[in-house]
Design an enzyme around this catalytic site. Structure first.
Site, PDB file in Angstrom:
ATOM      1  N   ARG A 104       0.884  -1.176   0.000  1.00 62.05           N
ATOM      2  CA  ARG A 104       0.000   0.000   0.000  1.00 62.05           C
ATOM      3  C   ARG A 104       0.915   1.217   0.000  1.00 62.05           C
ATOM      4  NH1 ARG A 104      -5.218   1.478   3.649  1.00 62.05           N
ATOM      5  NH2 ARG A 104      -6.084   0.117   2.053  1.00 62.05           N
ATOM      6  N   HIS A 131      -7.541   0.755  -6.152  1.00 60.08           N
ATOM      7  CA  HIS A 131      -7.666  -0.089  -4.955  1.00 60.08           C
ATOM      8  C   HIS A 131      -8.364  -1.384  -5.374  1.00 60.08           C
ATOM      9  CE1 HIS A 131      -7.822  -1.292  -0.910  1.00 60.08           C
ATOM     10  NE2 HIS A 131      -8.700  -0.453  -0.400  1.00 60.08           N
ATOM     11  N   GLN A 134     -10.198  -3.890  -2.916  1.00 58.46           N
ATOM     12  CA  GLN A 134     -11.500  -3.438  -2.420  1.00 58.46           C
ATOM     13  C   GLN A 134     -12.597  -3.799  -3.418  1.00 58.46           C
ATOM     14  OE1 GLN A 134     -12.137  -1.732   0.675  1.00 58.46           O
ATOM     15  NE2 GLN A 134     -14.173  -2.453   0.089  1.00 58.46           N
ATOM     16  N   ASP A 220     -17.124   7.369  -1.201  1.00 60.16           N
ATOM     17  CA  ASP A 220     -15.868   7.254  -0.452  1.00 60.16           C
ATOM     18  C   ASP A 220     -15.565   8.633   0.131  1.00 60.16           C
ATOM     19  OD1 ASP A 220     -13.405   6.348   0.488  1.00 60.16           O
ATOM     20  OD2 ASP A 220     -12.411   6.363  -1.462  1.00 60.16           O
ATOM     21  N   CYS A 260     -16.199   1.827   1.027  1.00 60.57           N
ATOM     22  CA  CYS A 260     -15.048   0.976   1.367  1.00 60.57           C
ATOM     23  C   CYS A 260     -14.609   1.144   2.813  1.00 60.57           C
ATOM     24  CB  CYS A 260     -13.895   1.254   0.407  1.00 60.57           C
ATOM     25  SG  CYS A 260     -13.238   2.940   0.522  1.00 60.57           S
ATOM     26  N   ARG A 288     -13.576  -8.452   2.343  1.00 61.62           N
ATOM     27  CA  ARG A 288     -12.148  -8.252   2.074  1.00 61.62           C
ATOM     28  C   ARG A 288     -11.380  -9.530   2.431  1.00 61.62           C
ATOM     29  NH1 ARG A 288      -9.970  -3.151   1.935  1.00 61.62           N
ATOM     30  NH2 ARG A 288      -8.130  -4.289   1.221  1.00 61.62           N
TER      31      ARG A 288
HETATM   32  N1  NVA Z   1      -9.899   6.755  -1.189  1.00 60.06           N
HETATM   33  C1  NVA Z   1      -9.511   6.339   0.140  1.00 60.06           C
HETATM   34  C2  NVA Z   1      -9.717   4.873   0.317  1.00 60.06           C
HETATM   35  C3  NVA Z   1      -9.356   4.335   1.665  1.00 60.06           C
HETATM   36  C4  NVA Z   1      -9.521   2.868   1.783  1.00 60.06           C
HETATM   37  C5  NVA Z   1      -8.050   6.716   0.361  1.00 60.06           C
HETATM   38  O1  NVA Z   1      -7.247   6.527  -0.567  1.00 60.06           O
HETATM   39  O2  NVA Z   1      -7.726   7.205   1.428  1.00 60.06           O
HETATM   40  N1   CP Z   2     -11.130  -0.027   2.800  1.00 52.64           N
HETATM   41  C1   CP Z   2      -9.849  -0.086   3.208  1.00 52.64           C
HETATM   42  O1   CP Z   2      -8.924  -0.367   2.435  1.00 52.64           O
HETATM   43  O2   CP Z   2      -9.681   0.134   4.533  1.00 52.64           O
HETATM   44  P1   CP Z   2      -8.308   0.363   5.300  1.00 52.64           P
HETATM   45  O3   CP Z   2      -7.735   1.671   4.841  1.00 52.64           O
HETATM   46  O4   CP Z   2      -8.689   0.353   6.742  1.00 52.64           O
HETATM   47  O5   CP Z   2      -7.372  -0.775   4.966  1.00 52.64           O
END
Ligand code: NVA
Ligand code: CP
Length: 307
Positions: A104, A131, A134, A220, A260, A288
């Site tokens: 990540r 992502h 997800q 989101d 998500c 997930r």
């Molecule tokens: N769009 C959000 C998703 C988190 C799971 C982010 O990138 O922070």
């Molecule tokens: N939806 C998701 O990826 O959650 P986290 O950021 O908690 O991993």
């Protein structure tokens, strides 16, 4: 042999994606029955997190343990990555010791560079661009509530044209969904993906129009990780893009709501919607675990086949 990676949904063929989603449902049912399925003793997943996480970390770590293997959590704070060791060197070293890697991070190119040098399959656990893990869970949730053939279903995406929105465009292409995206000017998703999805994706400015007769409504956060300093400007720009009861009322009466998570009640979604009867966010979060177990199984077994 080059390993299979999962950096975007397009790394699977549409048939392989359906296979992983079917397998995710089987693994979920098996897990619910309390049956153990641990085909990967001694297999190790290395997880690099350059951004925060609750769901992704827990689902990968628990998933690996349930499959009989283990997972190692790595952050830039306590690895040499944070002190400037090149990602290519890290990829060569880490993949010589573990069987599968999850990353990540911020720039999508970093995950691609890692994958180019990795001898183990690499899974994208979120970048600024997409992502895909997800989306495995979201598609599994849609299938659970709409039946196995989701082709032609209408999905409304409301809010930011961010990594999740880009992933929904990929899903629309892969699963033949009709996607209606409502974003404020200046927050559009990736232009290349939009071009690729022509015919399946419509870009709108009105959340109500996007939600009309939809089978599913998704949103989101307004400020993704790394964009926190834009929060106050975004609060103004997105003020009319909240998924509230009025927006949900435009969708089909049995439409589901997905997010998500983490969510900000009162911003991108009202508490009434996310905590209401159409919300499936807890199934989505749980999925997930099952979807990623199916993905890990696919990548590890596919690797064995091509070895
Ligand atoms: N769009 C959000 C998703 C988190 C799971 C982010 O990138 O922070
Ligand atoms: N939806 C998701 O990826 O959650 P986290 O950021 O908690 O991993």
């Amino acid at each position: 042999m080059k390993p299979r990676h999962f950096l975007s949904l397009f790394d699977l063929s549409p048939a392989e994606l359906q296979q992983v989603l079917r397998r995710a449902q089987e693994l979920k049912a098996q897990h619910r029955r309390g049956e153990s399925y641990a085909p990967f003793p001694q297999k190790v997943l290395g997880m690099i997190f350059e951004k925060a996480s609750t769901r992704t970390r827990i689902s990968f770590e628990a998933g690996m343990a349930q499959l009989g293997g283990s997972a190692i959590f790595l952050s830039p704070r306590d690895t040499q990555l944070g002190r400037g060791e090149p990602i290519e060197d890290t990829a060569r070293v880490l993949s010589s010791m573990v069987d599968v890697v999850m990353i990540r991070t911020f720039e999508h190119a970093k995950v691609e560079r890692f994958a180019a040098y990795s001898t183990a399959p690499v899974i994208n656990g979120l970048t600024d661009f997409n992502h895909p893990c997800q989306l495995l869970a979201d598609l599994q949730t849609l299938i659970e509530h709409r039946g196995s053939d989701i082709r032609g279903q209408t999905v409304a995406w409301i809010g930011d044209g961010n990594n999740m929105c880009n992933s929904y465009i990929s899903a629309a292409i892969m699963c033949d969904l009709q996607l209606r995206i409502a974003v404020p000017p200046g927050y559009e998703p990736d232009a290349e993906l939009l071009k690729q999805a022509a015919g399946r994706v419509v870009l709108l400015r009105d959340p109500r129009a996007a939600a009309r007769d939809a089978d599913m409504v998704a949103t989101d956060v307004w400020a993704s990780m790394g964009r926190e300093e834009e929060q106050s400007r975004r609060m103004q720009d997105f003020a009319h893009f909240q998924v509230d009861a009025e927006v949900m009322a435009q969708a089909k009466p049995d439409a589901i709501f997905l997010h998500c998570l983490p969510a900000h009640r009162g911003e991108e979604v009202s508490a009434e919607v996310i905590d209401g009867p159409q919300s499936r966010v807890w199934d989505e979060a749980e999925n997930r675990l099952h979807a990623q177990k199916a993905l890990i199984e696919f990548l590890l077994l596919d690797g064995d086949k091509s070895a």
